[in-house]
Design a protein around this motif. Structure first.
Motif, PDB file in Angstrom:
ATOM      1  N   GLY A  68      -0.962  12.473  -6.640  1.00  0.00           N
ATOM      2  CA  GLY A  68      -1.001  11.084  -6.212  1.00  0.00           C
ATOM      3  C   GLY A  68      -2.345  10.408  -6.373  1.00  0.00           C
ATOM      4  O   GLY A  68      -3.283  10.960  -6.961  1.00  0.00           O
ATOM      5  N   PRO A  69      -2.426   9.197  -5.839  1.00  0.00           N
ATOM      6  CA  PRO A  69      -3.644   8.404  -5.942  1.00  0.00           C
ATOM      7  C   PRO A  69      -4.876   9.111  -5.377  1.00  0.00           C
ATOM      8  O   PRO A  69      -4.803   9.779  -4.346  1.00  0.00           O
ATOM      9  CB  PRO A  69      -3.322   7.166  -5.111  1.00  0.00           C
ATOM     10  CG  PRO A  69      -1.839   7.048  -5.182  1.00  0.00           C
ATOM     11  CD  PRO A  69      -1.347   8.463  -5.176  1.00  0.00           C
ATOM     12  N   GLU A  70      -5.994   8.936  -6.076  1.00  0.00           N
ATOM     13  CA  GLU A  70      -7.306   9.397  -5.624  1.00  0.00           C
ATOM     14  C   GLU A  70      -8.366   8.599  -6.375  1.00  0.00           C
ATOM     15  O   GLU A  70      -9.184   9.160  -7.102  1.00  0.00           O
ATOM     16  CB  GLU A  70      -7.476  10.896  -5.877  1.00  0.00           C
ATOM     17  CG  GLU A  70      -8.721  11.451  -5.220  1.00  0.00           C
ATOM     18  CD  GLU A  70      -8.900  12.930  -5.490  1.00  0.00           C
ATOM     19  OE1 GLU A  70      -9.332  13.615  -4.554  1.00  0.00           O
ATOM     20  OE2 GLU A  70      -8.619  13.399  -6.604  1.00  0.00           O
ATOM     21  N   PRO A  71      -8.350   7.266  -6.201  1.00  0.00           N
ATOM     22  CA  PRO A  71      -9.335   6.458  -6.929  1.00  0.00           C
ATOM     23  C   PRO A  71     -10.744   6.718  -6.393  1.00  0.00           C
ATOM     24  O   PRO A  71     -10.905   7.192  -5.265  1.00  0.00           O
ATOM     25  CB  PRO A  71      -8.888   5.020  -6.640  1.00  0.00           C
ATOM     26  CG  PRO A  71      -8.203   5.104  -5.319  1.00  0.00           C
ATOM     27  CD  PRO A  71      -7.524   6.452  -5.311  1.00  0.00           C
ATOM     28  N   THR A  89       0.826  -1.204   0.000  1.00  0.00           N
ATOM     29  CA  THR A  89       0.000   0.000   0.000  1.00  0.00           C
ATOM     30  C   THR A  89       0.861   1.254   0.000  1.00  0.00           C
ATOM     31  O   THR A  89       1.821   1.360   0.771  1.00  0.00           O
ATOM     32  CB  THR A  89      -0.929   0.007   1.233  1.00  0.00           C
ATOM     33  OG1 THR A  89      -1.787  -1.127   1.166  1.00  0.00           O
ATOM     34  CG2 THR A  89      -1.768   1.266   1.295  1.00  0.00           C
ATOM     35  N   ILE A  90       0.500   2.196  -0.846  1.00  0.00           N
ATOM     36  CA  ILE A  90       1.151   3.504  -0.870  1.00  0.00           C
ATOM     37  C   ILE A  90       0.642   4.277   0.344  1.00  0.00           C
ATOM     38  O   ILE A  90      -0.573   4.418   0.536  1.00  0.00           O
ATOM     39  CB  ILE A  90       0.821   4.260  -2.171  1.00  0.00           C
ATOM     40  CG1 ILE A  90       1.374   3.493  -3.377  1.00  0.00           C
ATOM     41  CG2 ILE A  90       1.356   5.687  -2.122  1.00  0.00           C
ATOM     42  CD1 ILE A  90       0.930   4.038  -4.719  1.00  0.00           C
ATOM     43  N   PRO A  91       1.529   4.789   1.204  1.00  0.00           N
ATOM     44  CA  PRO A  91       1.088   5.562   2.365  1.00  0.00           C
ATOM     45  C   PRO A  91       0.242   6.778   1.957  1.00  0.00           C
ATOM     46  O   PRO A  91       0.495   7.406   0.921  1.00  0.00           O
ATOM     47  CB  PRO A  91       2.399   5.987   3.025  1.00  0.00           C
ATOM     48  CG  PRO A  91       3.388   4.942   2.602  1.00  0.00           C
ATOM     49  CD  PRO A  91       2.985   4.599   1.185  1.00  0.00           C
ATOM     50  N   ARG A  92      -0.739   7.095   2.787  1.00  0.00           N
ATOM     51  CA  ARG A  92      -1.676   8.186   2.469  1.00  0.00           C
ATOM     52  C   ARG A  92      -0.985   9.530   2.258  1.00  0.00           C
ATOM     53  O   ARG A  92      -1.491  10.387   1.540  1.00  0.00           O
ATOM     54  CB  ARG A  92      -2.741   8.299   3.566  1.00  0.00           C
ATOM     55  CG  ARG A  92      -3.697   7.119   3.528  1.00  0.00           C
ATOM     56  CD  ARG A  92      -4.777   7.225   4.552  1.00  0.00           C
ATOM     57  NE  ARG A  92      -5.850   8.058   4.012  1.00  0.00           N
ATOM     58  CZ  ARG A  92      -6.886   8.475   4.730  1.00  0.00           C
ATOM     59  NH1 ARG A  92      -6.984   8.145   5.996  1.00  0.00           N
ATOM     60  NH2 ARG A  92      -7.815   9.211   4.180  1.00  0.00           N
ATOM     61  N   ARG A  93       0.173   9.714   2.866  1.00  0.00           N
ATOM     62  CA  ARG A  93       0.944  10.958   2.700  1.00  0.00           C
ATOM     63  C   ARG A  93       1.155  11.279   1.213  1.00  0.00           C
ATOM     64  O   ARG A  93       1.187  12.439   0.820  1.00  0.00           O
ATOM     65  CB  ARG A  93       2.286  10.794   3.409  1.00  0.00           C
ATOM     66  CG  ARG A  93       3.293  11.857   3.124  1.00  0.00           C
ATOM     67  CD  ARG A  93       4.580  11.634   3.934  1.00  0.00           C
ATOM     68  NE  ARG A  93       5.566  12.648   3.643  1.00  0.00           N
ATOM     69  CZ  ARG A  93       5.497  13.907   4.027  1.00  0.00           C
ATOM     70  NH1 ARG A  93       4.460  14.327   4.728  1.00  0.00           N
ATOM     71  NH2 ARG A  93       6.451  14.765   3.719  1.00  0.00           N
ATOM     72  N   TYR A  94       1.275  10.251   0.388  1.00  0.00           N
ATOM     73  CA  TYR A  94       1.579  10.420  -1.031  1.00  0.00           C
ATOM     74  C   TYR A  94       0.327  10.440  -1.907  1.00  0.00           C
ATOM     75  O   TYR A  94       0.430  10.329  -3.125  1.00  0.00           O
ATOM     76  CB  TYR A  94       2.540   9.314  -1.485  1.00  0.00           C
ATOM     77  CG  TYR A  94       3.770   9.267  -0.615  1.00  0.00           C
ATOM     78  CD1 TYR A  94       4.707  10.301  -0.641  1.00  0.00           C
ATOM     79  CD2 TYR A  94       3.971   8.224   0.274  1.00  0.00           C
ATOM     80  CE1 TYR A  94       5.814  10.281   0.194  1.00  0.00           C
ATOM     81  CE2 TYR A  94       5.082   8.195   1.107  1.00  0.00           C
ATOM     82  CZ  TYR A  94       5.999   9.227   1.060  1.00  0.00           C
ATOM     83  OH  TYR A  94       7.093   9.217   1.888  1.00  0.00           O
ATOM     84  N   THR A  95      -0.849  10.606  -1.289  1.00  0.00           N
ATOM     85  CA  THR A  95      -2.106  10.635  -2.029  1.00  0.00           C
ATOM     86  C   THR A  95      -2.708  12.041  -2.000  1.00  0.00           C
ATOM     87  O   THR A  95      -2.308  12.889  -1.200  1.00  0.00           O
ATOM     88  CB  THR A  95      -3.133   9.651  -1.424  1.00  0.00           C
ATOM     89  OG1 THR A  95      -3.612  10.180  -0.172  1.00  0.00           O
ATOM     90  CG2 THR A  95      -2.525   8.273  -1.214  1.00  0.00           C
ATOM     91  N   ARG A  96      -3.691  12.251  -2.851  1.00  0.00           N
ATOM     92  CA  ARG A  96      -4.392  13.536  -2.873  1.00  0.00           C
ATOM     93  C   ARG A  96      -5.286  13.710  -1.652  1.00  0.00           C
ATOM     94  O   ARG A  96      -5.794  14.794  -1.420  1.00  0.00           O
ATOM     95  CB  ARG A  96      -5.205  13.661  -4.166  1.00  0.00           C
ATOM     96  CG  ARG A  96      -4.299  13.916  -5.376  1.00  0.00           C
ATOM     97  CD  ARG A  96      -5.057  13.848  -6.690  1.00  0.00           C
ATOM     98  NE  ARG A  96      -6.200  14.714  -6.779  1.00  0.00           N
ATOM     99  CZ  ARG A  96      -6.253  15.881  -7.418  1.00  0.00           C
ATOM    100  NH1 ARG A  96      -5.170  16.329  -8.027  1.00  0.00           N
ATOM    101  NH2 ARG A  96      -7.356  16.573  -7.463  1.00  0.00           N
ATOM    102  N   GLU A  97      -5.450  12.661  -0.859  1.00  0.00           N
ATOM    103  CA  GLU A  97      -6.229  12.760   0.378  1.00  0.00           C
ATOM    104  C   GLU A  97      -5.420  13.402   1.506  1.00  0.00           C
ATOM    105  O   GLU A  97      -5.991  13.833   2.499  1.00  0.00           O
ATOM    106  CB  GLU A  97      -6.673  11.372   0.834  1.00  0.00           C
ATOM    107  CG  GLU A  97      -7.710  10.745  -0.058  1.00  0.00           C
ATOM    108  CD  GLU A  97      -8.196   9.433   0.521  1.00  0.00           C
ATOM    109  OE1 GLU A  97      -9.245   9.464   1.193  1.00  0.00           O
ATOM    110  OE2 GLU A  97      -7.523   8.408   0.313  1.00  0.00           O
TER     111      GLU A  97
END
Length: 156
Positions: free
Chosen positions: A99-102, A15-23
């Motif tokens: 970053g991720p934001e599915p 899992t990619i840590p949330r720090r690296y997501t648009r969240e």
């Protein structure tokens, strides 16, 4: 030695840590590589999501990197300055990392970080070219490629 791509932030398939997501902070994760083949004149890094509902979605592209460097630090950016990175336009319309934001409830998405060692010193491409087009152009000049896949899912 084969070209390899890793991150101290997450391992292959994790899992990619949330720090690296648009969240959260939406900063690019640190990336490291080794085994750059002889004859490499530049490097390209892209990140895409082939699980996106509308087809593969480009999140990030950095190109014309010197083969002498072996990493991108967390949150490296293309902001103006002597060390500015050349970046392509992502699916959100930005010329930087997003970053991720599915979609919520869409299940896990697999984010592919790809590295290509190229036989040309730079890609002569328009400034507003998209991530997927950059990878397509890079692939034509690739000596060798490597990838790292991280997973991220948004739950309701």
């Amino acid at each position: 030695m084969a070209l390899t791509l890793t991150s101290p932030a997450f391992a292959e398939g994790e899992t990619i840590p949330r720090r690296y997501t648009r969240e959260r902070e939406n900063v690019s994760p640190p990336l490291r590589w080794s085994g750059v083949p002889d004859g490499t004149k530049s490097l390209v890094v892209v990140m895409d999501d082939p699980d996106a509902p509308s087809g593969t979605f480009g999140h990030w592209a950095v190109f014309n990197l010197s083969p002498e460097i072996g990493q991108l630090s967390e949150a490296d950016s293309g902001k103006p300055g002597s060390g500015a990175l050349r970046q392509g336009k992502n699916g959100f319309g930005n010329a930087y990392y997003d970053g991720p934001e599915p979609p919520v409830g869409h299940g896990p998405h697999h984010y592919h970080f790809r590295l290509a060692a190229l036989d040309v010193p730079n890609l002569s491409i328009p400034a507003d070219i998209g991530v997927l087009e950059i990878w397509k152009e890079a692939d034509q000049h690739a000596i060798e490629t490597a990838s790292l896949v991280g997973v991220y899912e948004r739950r309701g």
